[in-house]
Write a protein that holds these residues in place. Structure first.
Motif, PDB file in Angstrom:
ATOM      1  N   ALA A   1     -10.114  -2.397   6.900  1.00 53.79           N
ATOM      2  CA  ALA A   1      -9.872  -3.650   6.188  1.00 53.79           C
ATOM      3  C   ALA A   1     -10.288  -3.564   4.728  1.00 53.79           C
ATOM      4  CB  ALA A   1     -10.624  -4.783   6.874  1.00 53.79           C
ATOM      5  N   LYS A   2     -11.112  -2.584   4.384  1.00 51.26           N
ATOM      6  CA  LYS A   2     -11.611  -2.484   3.033  1.00 51.26           C
ATOM      7  C   LYS A   2     -11.026  -1.290   2.280  1.00 51.26           C
ATOM      8  CE  LYS A   2     -15.904  -4.948   4.018  1.00 51.26           C
ATOM      9  NZ  LYS A   2     -17.383  -4.912   4.012  1.00 51.26           N
ATOM     10  N   ARG A   3      -9.998  -0.709   2.803  1.00 55.25           N
ATOM     11  CA  ARG A   3      -9.321   0.363   2.075  1.00 55.25           C
ATOM     12  C   ARG A   3      -8.624  -0.219   0.845  1.00 55.25           C
ATOM     13  NH1 ARG A   3      -8.808   5.365   4.387  1.00 55.25           N
ATOM     14  NH2 ARG A   3      -9.386   5.546   6.590  1.00 55.25           N
ATOM     15  N   VAL A   4      -8.478   0.604  -0.192  1.00 47.27           N
ATOM     16  CA  VAL A   4      -7.909   0.125  -1.450  1.00 47.27           C
ATOM     17  C   VAL A   4      -6.492  -0.404  -1.249  1.00 47.27           C
ATOM     18  CG1 VAL A   4      -7.275   0.787  -3.800  1.00 47.27           C
ATOM     19  CG2 VAL A   4      -9.347   1.726  -2.760  1.00 47.27           C
ATOM     20  N   SER A   5      -5.733   0.255  -0.377  1.00 43.24           N
ATOM     21  CA  SER A   5      -4.359  -0.195  -0.148  1.00 43.24           C
ATOM     22  C   SER A   5      -4.318  -1.619   0.373  1.00 43.24           C
ATOM     23  CB  SER A   5      -3.658   0.751   0.848  1.00 43.24           C
ATOM     24  OG  SER A   5      -4.430   0.880   2.035  1.00 43.24           O
ATOM     25  N   ASP A   6      -5.346  -2.032   1.113  1.00 41.55           N
ATOM     26  CA  ASP A   6      -5.419  -3.418   1.597  1.00 41.55           C
ATOM     27  C   ASP A   6      -6.001  -4.348   0.543  1.00 41.55           C
ATOM     28  OD1 ASP A   6      -4.627  -3.196   4.541  1.00 41.55           O
ATOM     29  OD2 ASP A   6      -6.152  -1.640   4.365  1.00 41.55           O
ATOM     30  N   LEU A   7      -6.958  -3.826  -0.244  1.00 37.09           N
ATOM     31  CA  LEU A   7      -7.569  -4.656  -1.281  1.00 37.09           C
ATOM     32  C   LEU A   7      -6.573  -5.027  -2.371  1.00 37.09           C
ATOM     33  CD1 LEU A   7     -11.024  -2.859  -1.706  1.00 37.09           C
ATOM     34  CD2 LEU A   7     -10.533  -4.953  -0.441  1.00 37.09           C
ATOM     35  N   LEU A   8      -5.557  -4.194  -2.581  1.00 41.06           N
ATOM     36  CA  LEU A   8      -4.558  -4.478  -3.614  1.00 41.06           C
ATOM     37  C   LEU A   8      -3.848  -5.803  -3.368  1.00 41.06           C
ATOM     38  CD1 LEU A   8      -2.984  -0.938  -4.162  1.00 41.06           C
ATOM     39  CD2 LEU A   8      -4.255  -2.276  -5.849  1.00 41.06           C
ATOM     40  N   SER A   9      -3.750  -6.206  -2.112  1.00 44.30           N
ATOM     41  CA  SER A   9      -3.071  -7.467  -1.800  1.00 44.30           C
ATOM     42  C   SER A   9      -3.864  -8.672  -2.279  1.00 44.30           C
ATOM     43  CB  SER A   9      -2.821  -7.574  -0.289  1.00 44.30           C
ATOM     44  OG  SER A   9      -4.057  -7.606   0.408  1.00 44.30           O
ATOM     45  N   ARG A  10      -5.148  -8.472  -2.611  1.00 44.89           N
ATOM     46  CA  ARG A  10      -5.976  -9.582  -3.073  1.00 44.89           C
ATOM     47  C   ARG A  10      -5.808  -9.860  -4.568  1.00 44.89           C
ATOM     48  NH1 ARG A  10     -11.889  -8.472  -0.255  1.00 44.89           N
ATOM     49  NH2 ARG A  10     -11.133  -7.969   1.862  1.00 44.89           N
ATOM     50  N   ILE A  11      -5.140  -8.963  -5.290  1.00 45.33           N
ATOM     51  CA  ILE A  11      -4.956  -9.167  -6.718  1.00 45.33           C
ATOM     52  C   ILE A  11      -4.091 -10.402  -6.950  1.00 45.33           C
ATOM     53  CG2 ILE A  11      -4.077  -8.151  -8.845  1.00 45.33           C
ATOM     54  CD1 ILE A  11      -6.583  -6.824  -7.689  1.00 45.33           C
ATOM     55  N   ASP A  12      -4.522 -11.257  -7.837  1.00 45.96           N
ATOM     56  CA  ASP A  12      -3.823 -12.522  -8.105  1.00 45.96           C
ATOM     57  C   ASP A  12      -2.626 -12.261  -9.020  1.00 45.96           C
ATOM     58  OD1 ASP A  12      -3.010 -15.062  -8.554  1.00 45.96           O
ATOM     59  OD2 ASP A  12      -4.930 -15.825  -9.265  1.00 45.96           O
ATOM     60  N   LEU A  13      -1.459 -12.071  -8.409  1.00 43.80           N
ATOM     61  CA  LEU A  13      -0.260 -11.756  -9.194  1.00 43.80           C
ATOM     62  C   LEU A  13       0.218 -12.935 -10.028  1.00 43.80           C
ATOM     63  CD1 LEU A  13       1.905  -9.518  -6.813  1.00 43.80           C
ATOM     64  CD2 LEU A  13       0.678  -8.847  -8.885  1.00 43.80           C
ATOM     65  N   SER A  14      -0.100 -14.166  -9.623  1.00 46.17           N
ATOM     66  CA  SER A  14       0.325 -15.318 -10.421  1.00 46.17           C
ATOM     67  C   SER A  14      -0.365 -15.294 -11.789  1.00 46.17           C
ATOM     68  CB  SER A  14       0.022 -16.625  -9.691  1.00 46.17           C
ATOM     69  OG  SER A  14      -1.380 -16.829  -9.580  1.00 46.17           O
ATOM     70  N   THR A  15      -1.626 -14.841 -11.830  1.00 43.45           N
ATOM     71  CA  THR A  15      -2.335 -14.703 -13.105  1.00 43.45           C
ATOM     72  C   THR A  15      -1.682 -13.627 -13.964  1.00 43.45           C
ATOM     73  OG1 THR A  15      -4.434 -15.408 -12.143  1.00 43.45           O
ATOM     74  CG2 THR A  15      -4.553 -14.137 -14.182  1.00 43.45           C
ATOM     75  N   ILE A  16      -1.264 -12.546 -13.328  1.00 44.88           N
ATOM     76  CA  ILE A  16      -0.598 -11.454 -14.051  1.00 44.88           C
ATOM     77  C   ILE A  16       0.720 -11.948 -14.654  1.00 44.88           C
ATOM     78  CG2 ILE A  16       0.382  -9.136 -13.850  1.00 44.88           C
ATOM     79  CD1 ILE A  16      -2.637  -9.210 -13.494  1.00 44.88           C
ATOM     80  N   MET A  17       1.483 -12.706 -13.857  1.00 40.77           N
ATOM     81  CA  MET A  17       2.752 -13.239 -14.344  1.00 40.77           C
ATOM     82  C   MET A  17       2.535 -14.240 -15.482  1.00 40.77           C
ATOM     83  SD  MET A  17       5.334 -11.878 -12.734  1.00 40.77           S
ATOM     84  CE  MET A  17       4.391 -10.365 -12.921  1.00 40.77           C
ATOM     85  N   PHE A  18       1.501 -15.039 -15.372  1.00 43.63           N
ATOM     86  CA  PHE A  18       1.174 -15.995 -16.436  1.00 43.63           C
ATOM     87  C   PHE A  18       0.843 -15.249 -17.726  1.00 43.63           C
ATOM     88  CE2 PHE A  18      -2.347 -18.210 -18.665  1.00 43.63           C
ATOM     89  CZ  PHE A  18      -1.618 -19.277 -19.163  1.00 43.63           C
ATOM     90  N   PHE A  19       0.035 -14.227 -17.616  1.00 42.27           N
ATOM     91  CA  PHE A  19      -0.345 -13.431 -18.771  1.00 42.27           C
ATOM     92  C   PHE A  19       0.896 -12.804 -19.413  1.00 42.27           C
ATOM     93  CE2 PHE A  19      -4.358 -10.798 -19.966  1.00 42.27           C
ATOM     94  CZ  PHE A  19      -4.311 -11.365 -21.228  1.00 42.27           C
ATOM     95  N   LEU A  20       1.794 -12.289 -18.582  1.00 41.43           N
ATOM     96  CA  LEU A  20       3.028 -11.675 -19.082  1.00 41.43           C
ATOM     97  C   LEU A  20       3.866 -12.697 -19.851  1.00 41.43           C
ATOM     98  CD1 LEU A  20       5.144  -9.366 -19.189  1.00 41.43           C
ATOM     99  CD2 LEU A  20       5.982 -10.178 -16.968  1.00 41.43           C
ATOM    100  N   GLY A  21       4.054 -13.875 -19.269  1.00 43.03           N
ATOM    101  CA  GLY A  21       4.858 -14.904 -19.916  1.00 43.03           C
ATOM    102  C   GLY A  21       4.276 -15.349 -21.245  1.00 43.03           C
ATOM    103  N   ILE A  22       2.950 -15.556 -21.290  1.00 37.77           N
ATOM    104  CA  ILE A  22       2.291 -15.988 -22.530  1.00 37.77           C
ATOM    105  C   ILE A  22       2.425 -14.929 -23.613  1.00 37.77           C
ATOM    106  CG2 ILE A  22       0.010 -16.341 -23.559  1.00 37.77           C
ATOM    107  CD1 ILE A  22       1.017 -18.844 -22.346  1.00 37.77           C
ATOM    108  N   LEU A  23       2.126 -13.682 -23.287  1.00 37.95           N
ATOM    109  CA  LEU A  23       2.177 -12.610 -24.281  1.00 37.95           C
ATOM    110  C   LEU A  23       3.585 -12.430 -24.847  1.00 37.95           C
ATOM    111  CD1 LEU A  23      -0.143  -9.882 -22.677  1.00 37.95           C
ATOM    112  CD2 LEU A  23      -0.629 -11.314 -24.667  1.00 37.95           C
ATOM    113  N   MET A  24       4.592 -12.481 -23.980  1.00 40.97           N
ATOM    114  CA  MET A  24       5.964 -12.275 -24.436  1.00 40.97           C
ATOM    115  C   MET A  24       6.495 -13.489 -25.196  1.00 40.97           C
ATOM    116  SD  MET A  24       6.810  -9.217 -23.799  1.00 40.97           S
ATOM    117  CE  MET A  24       8.594  -9.231 -24.017  1.00 40.97           C
TER     118      MET A  24
END
Length: 443
Positions: free
Chosen positions: A290-313
């Motif tokens: 349950a704590k392997r990196v491949s599973d931890l990647l799913s916890r990354i908040d992609l909505s924050t990433i998309m927000f950052f992308l939209g603001i910067l562009m």
């Protein structure tokens, strides 16, 4: 400004207003940021020759494609750095690596915790960077503070402390890195002259906010022990030092190789991922999956990433149509000779739009002089480093640290503006006043 430029600015302002009113509209800020980005670029394409008059026909389209790819490349570097840093911190946290940080901060007194957290955030952000430090501190706070209302106050102070700490270090903030690489500020100059103003800009808000935290934590409901890790103490220590030590190594890697910072982050992530896989392979407990990196990647908040992308562009469009450069020119003309006012206003603007293009525009507008305010380590450049970094604390979306904390703790724009903006502004002004006294008396 042309009618089209005004229309682009209006669309940006409407989009920004919708982001600010997310708590009322109930529409995710990432969706608005992406729409704002695409609409602004689409409007630019209605009459691209007005912005690139020296190019004709197909050359304009080819040039715009290159411009978009250039800005997207810059944004992607920031986003991959963000995702890599978030993943590294998640790996270290999930495997008990931050237990000692938690134990150092742990206290039943709410105010003691606030002061310990503020100082640790301030100094860590100068070493790691304000973005990474914010992620680390929020992860630790989640283990220490169960009350959401209390944790929001702590999280807001994390943003302020991280931005203040990043301002006095040449590697603590994106804007100071830009100015440092450009050669307009030096390591010795920014450390000796900006440190005290940055510290004041953290201490004043902390002093004000401590009165919103009274009493002690409930012994049974707060400060829970960390989940038992299947890793040994030595393995947890290795994970911690690989993660945090690797983040410290990123600026060194950039200096040695001249590769973008996100490449250093990917190097650390790859190394940490490999080591944890080896540790998991040797562990007998099946739950470690349950704590392997491949599973931890799913916890990354992609909505924050998309927000950052939209603001910067979206901000990139304002940069392309010359709005930011024009704004800087107006400031320079209006307040000619008073660089405290010019940089102070730039700092306020950096809480509204991304400080990176603002600082980039300033570096392009103002040439380095041999002597005076515009000289290397002059008043203008040092104040620009301070104001662009600390000024981002005034609004929750004014800095990378604020954006990521907003995403992790689900802080609304309205709450932050009502409760924290004026506090951060008082600290911001106190720091500028301190710098003025420093210059008048000592330098």
């Amino acid at each position: 400004m042309s009618t089209l430029t005004i229309l682009i600015v209006v669309v940006f302002c409407i989009g920004y207003l919708c982001i600010a009113l997310e708590s009322l509209t109930k529409v995710n800020k990432a969706a608005i940021a992406l729409l704002m980005c695409v609409l602004c670029w689409t409007l630019l394409m209605l009459d691209p020759t007005s912005y690139y008059p020296s190019l004709l026909g197909g050359d304009v389209m080819h040039h715009i494609s290159e411009v978009i790819e250039h800005h997207l490349g810059d944004a992607a570097g920031t986003l991959f750095f963000l995702m890599g840093a978030m993943t590294i911190v998640e790996i270290v946290d999930s495997n008990g690596g931050f237990n000692f940080v938690r134990d150092t901060l742990k206290t039943r007194s709410k105010r003691k915790l606030m002061w310990r957290m503020a100082f640790m955030t301030f100094f860590l952000s100068a070493i790691l960077d304000n973005l990474t430090t914010s992620i680390v501190m929020i992860m630790v706070l989640r283990k220490l503070v169960q009350s959401r209302n209390d944790r929001l106050i702590y999280a807001a102070l994390v943003v302020i402390s991280a931005n203040s700490g990043g301002a006095f270090s040449p590697i603590g903030d994106v804007t100071t890195i830009m100015l440092w690489i450009k050669g307009v500020i030096t390591t010795q100059g920014v450390l000796t002259e900006i440190f005290i103003p940055s510290l004041i800009s953290m201490l004043v808000p902390a002093f004000i906010l401590q009165y919103q935290l009274e009493g002690k934590f409930d012994k049974e409901q707060n400060l829970p022990k960390a989940d038992v890790s299947t890793f040994t103490k030595s393995q947890r220590d290795i994970i911690f030092w690989l993660g945090v030590g690797g983040l410290c190594f990123v600026p060194i890697f950039k200096t040695i190789t001249h590769l973008p910072p996100f490449m250093g982050i990917l190097l650390v992530l790859g190394l940490l991922w490999t080591v944890t896989e080896i540790f998991h392979y040797s562990a007998s407990d099946d739950d470690t999956m349950a704590k392997r990196v491949s599973d931890l990647l799913s916890r990354i908040d992609l909505s924050t990433i998309m927000f950052f992308l939209g603001i910067l562009m979206a901000v990139a469009v304002l940069q392309e149509v010359g709005v930011l450069t024009m704004l800087g020119g107006v400031l320079d003309t209006t307040f000619e000779g008073n660089h405290f006012l010019v940089t102070g206003i730039i700092g306020v603007l950096s809480s509204i739009v991304d400080n990176v293009p603002l600082v980039a525009g300033c570096m392009g507008m103002y040439p380095v002089a041999a002597t005076g305010d515009m000289a290397i380590d002059g008043i203008f450049w040092q104040l620009l480093a301070y104001c662009a970094g600390v000024g981002g604390s005034m609004l929750i979306i004014g800095s990378a640290a604020g954006v990521v904390v907003m995403g992790l703790e689900k802080i609304t724009f309205g709450w932050y503006m009502k409760k924290i903006t004026w506090v951060a502004f008082v600290g911001y002004l106190a720091g500028i006043l301190t710098y003025w006294v420093e210059r008048a008396l000592f330098f």
